[in-house]
Scaffold this active site. Structure first.
Site, PDB file in Angstrom:
ATOM      1  N   TRP A  99       5.628 -52.348  12.794  1.00  0.00           N
ATOM      2  CA  TRP A  99       6.213 -53.651  13.165  1.00  0.00           C
ATOM      3  C   TRP A  99       6.582 -53.671  14.639  1.00  0.00           C
ATOM      4  CZ3 TRP A  99       4.581 -57.106  10.185  1.00  0.00           C
ATOM      5  CH2 TRP A  99       4.546 -56.946   8.790  1.00  0.00           C
ATOM      6  N   ASP A 166      14.720 -56.622  15.915  1.00  0.00           N
ATOM      7  CA  ASP A 166      14.095 -57.080  14.674  1.00  0.00           C
ATOM      8  C   ASP A 166      14.841 -56.394  13.543  1.00  0.00           C
ATOM      9  OD1 ASP A 166      12.560 -57.570  12.451  1.00  0.00           O
ATOM     10  OD2 ASP A 166      10.719 -56.653  13.219  1.00  0.00           O
ATOM     11  N   LYS A 190      13.298 -60.073   2.830  1.00  0.00           N
ATOM     12  CA  LYS A 190      13.750 -58.754   2.372  1.00  0.00           C
ATOM     13  C   LYS A 190      15.205 -58.787   1.910  1.00  0.00           C
ATOM     14  CE  LYS A 190       9.935 -57.111   4.696  1.00  0.00           C
ATOM     15  NZ  LYS A 190       9.273 -57.301   5.971  1.00  0.00           N
TER      16      LYS A 190
HETATM   17  C1  LIG Z   1       8.453 -57.468   6.932  1.00  0.00           C
HETATM   18  C2  LIG Z   1       8.743 -57.206   8.336  1.00  0.00           C
HETATM   19  C3  LIG Z   1       8.235 -58.003   9.366  1.00  0.00           C
HETATM   20  C4  LIG Z   1       7.248 -59.121   9.116  1.00  0.00           C
HETATM   21  O1  LIG Z   1       7.842 -60.255   8.705  1.00  0.00           O
HETATM   22  P1  LIG Z   1       7.021 -61.612   8.507  1.00  0.00           P
HETATM   23  O2  LIG Z   1       8.115 -62.527   8.075  1.00  0.00           O
HETATM   24  O3  LIG Z   1       5.990 -61.358   7.464  1.00  0.00           O
HETATM   25  O4  LIG Z   1       6.426 -62.002   9.790  1.00  0.00           O
HETATM   26  C5  LIG Z   1       8.601 -57.717  10.659  1.00  0.00           C
HETATM   27  N1  LIG Z   1       9.431 -56.698  10.940  1.00  0.00           N
HETATM   28  C6  LIG Z   1       9.932 -55.903   9.977  1.00  0.00           C
HETATM   29  C7  LIG Z   1      10.842 -54.788  10.346  1.00  0.00           C
HETATM   30  C8  LIG Z   1       9.606 -56.131   8.653  1.00  0.00           C
HETATM   31  O5  LIG Z   1      10.104 -55.343   7.698  1.00  0.00           O
END
Ligand SMILES: *Cc1c(COP(=O)(O)O)cnc(C)c1O
Length: 352
Positions: A99, A166, A190
């Site tokens: 990511w 993030d 999540k």
């Molecule tokens: C799942 C995830 C993403 C991607 O998220 P999307 O909403 O599918 O764009 C980005 N960063 C992390 C750390 C993730 O776990």
């Protein structure tokens, strides 16, 4: 009964699902479905206001000069938005997983990216913690929890520039100094709600650094001035996220949830370490409290173990294709009893 260890979209609190499904038929006795209301209606304005207020309250940022946005496009769109708004010359990124690598790729559209640290050469099994020369960076970007590899920053690093994170897979899962961040974002699917919305929290003073002229959908200031309703926002995803935020507060906030999450994580990690059949993936100091990644010592026993956990109603335990093995995603809404069941299953597998 199913025990949902999916990595995302993932388990949500049962009470949230019940309220959300009721609102699909009839939102608060209004005679309208939450899917049918106008995003300009008072009912939805109230949903947005409540969500914003609760997100800041949970983060401990109420009255501290931060604003919250609910935007389309998941966390992946924020990879690009962050850079479009704030990467004027040079930004730093800590590369701790795929990511992070994706965030880096998007940022390069807007300026120079310095990888201040990377654990790629170790298959991302640890978190580099010290960064040099951050003072000249527009910002430094970290991924607080690496969903695929099961690593997590146990503390937020000190830097000499604005800090961006993030937090898609560990947002609101533990007590943290959220005021160390100038901006953090998370795809909802999540720990917050359904897919289709991302929460973005921005320190208002950070916005003074935006220099670039931006297309509307990339422009944080514009979205803020329109209260997350520049265009039609994902109404249902935001409504369900509001219910989850409410649930977090009712459950006693981050202190209580963090305790529960630590308890769940240490139960599984102790078993992974004790059990002769399994081996953990991540460096012990950097183990994630949200995604527990482990593998069989003898991979030829995979079919037997898979059959055992599947017969118990356990779902979503397979590891990410890039790491293999298993990944137990144990987000906020996963109950302790599901973790206990998995640990029992691992014990039985060893003893059989
Ligand atoms: C799942 C995830 C993403 C991607 O998220 P999307 O909403 O599918 O764009 C980005 N960063 C992390 C750390 C993730 O776990």
């Amino acid at each position: 009964m199913k025990h949902n260890f999916n990595p995302g979209p993932a388990v949500l609190p049962k009470t949230v699902l019940k309220k959300a499904s009721k609102a699909v038929l009839d939102l608060d006795d209004s005679g309208l479905s939450v899917l049918e209301i106008s995003h300009r209606s008072n009912a939805f304005k109230e949903i947005l206001e409540n969500s914003t207020k609760m997100a800041l309250e949970i983060a401990g940022l109420k009255g501290k000069g931060y604003s919250a946005l609910f935007l389309h496009g998941g966390a992946s769109t924020q990879f690009l938005n962050v850079a479009a708004n704030f990467l004027n010359q040079k930004a730093g990124y800590s590369d701790t997983g795929s990511w992070s690598a994706k965030a880096i790729k998007e940022a390069k559209h807007y300026g120079q990216v310095v990888e201040v640290a990377s654990s790629a050469y170790c298959k991302y099994n640890y978190i580099p913690v010290s960064f040099e020369n951050t003072s000249e960076l527009d910002y430094l970007h970290i991924t607080t929890n690496n969903t695929i590899y099961g690593t997590q920053y146990s503390e937020i690093p000190r830097v000499d520039c604005p800090l961006v994170a993030d937090m898609s897979s560990d947002i609101f899962s533990r007590v943290l100094d959220y005021n160390k961040f100038d901006l953090f974002y998370a795809g909802a699917q999540k720990n917050l709600g359904p897919a289709g919305v991302a929460l973005v929290v921005i320190k208002e003073s950070f916005l003074d650094r935006v220099k670039r002229k931006l297309p509307s959908m990339l422009d944080y200031k514009l979205h803020l001035s329109k209260g997350s309703s520049f265009n039609t926002p994902p109404v249902f995803a935001i409504y369900t996220t509001m219910l989850t935020l409410q649930w977090i507060i009712e459950k006693g906030g981050l202190k209580k949830l963090g305790k529960k999450n630590s308890q769940k994580a240490s139960l599984i990690y102790s078993e992974v370490d004790r059990n002769s059949k399994f081996r953990g993936f991540a460096n012990k100091e950097n183990r994630s409290q949200m995604n527990v990644v482990f593998n069989l010592v003898d991979k030829s026993e995979k079919e037997i173990f898979d059959q055992m956990w599947q017969s118990l109603g356990i779902e979503g335990l397979n590891g990410h294709r890039s790491v293999g093995g298993y990944r137990a995603s144990i987000y906020n809404a996963l109950e302790l009893e599901s973790v206990k069941l998995l640990v029992e299953c691992m014990k039985e597998f060893e003893n059989r």
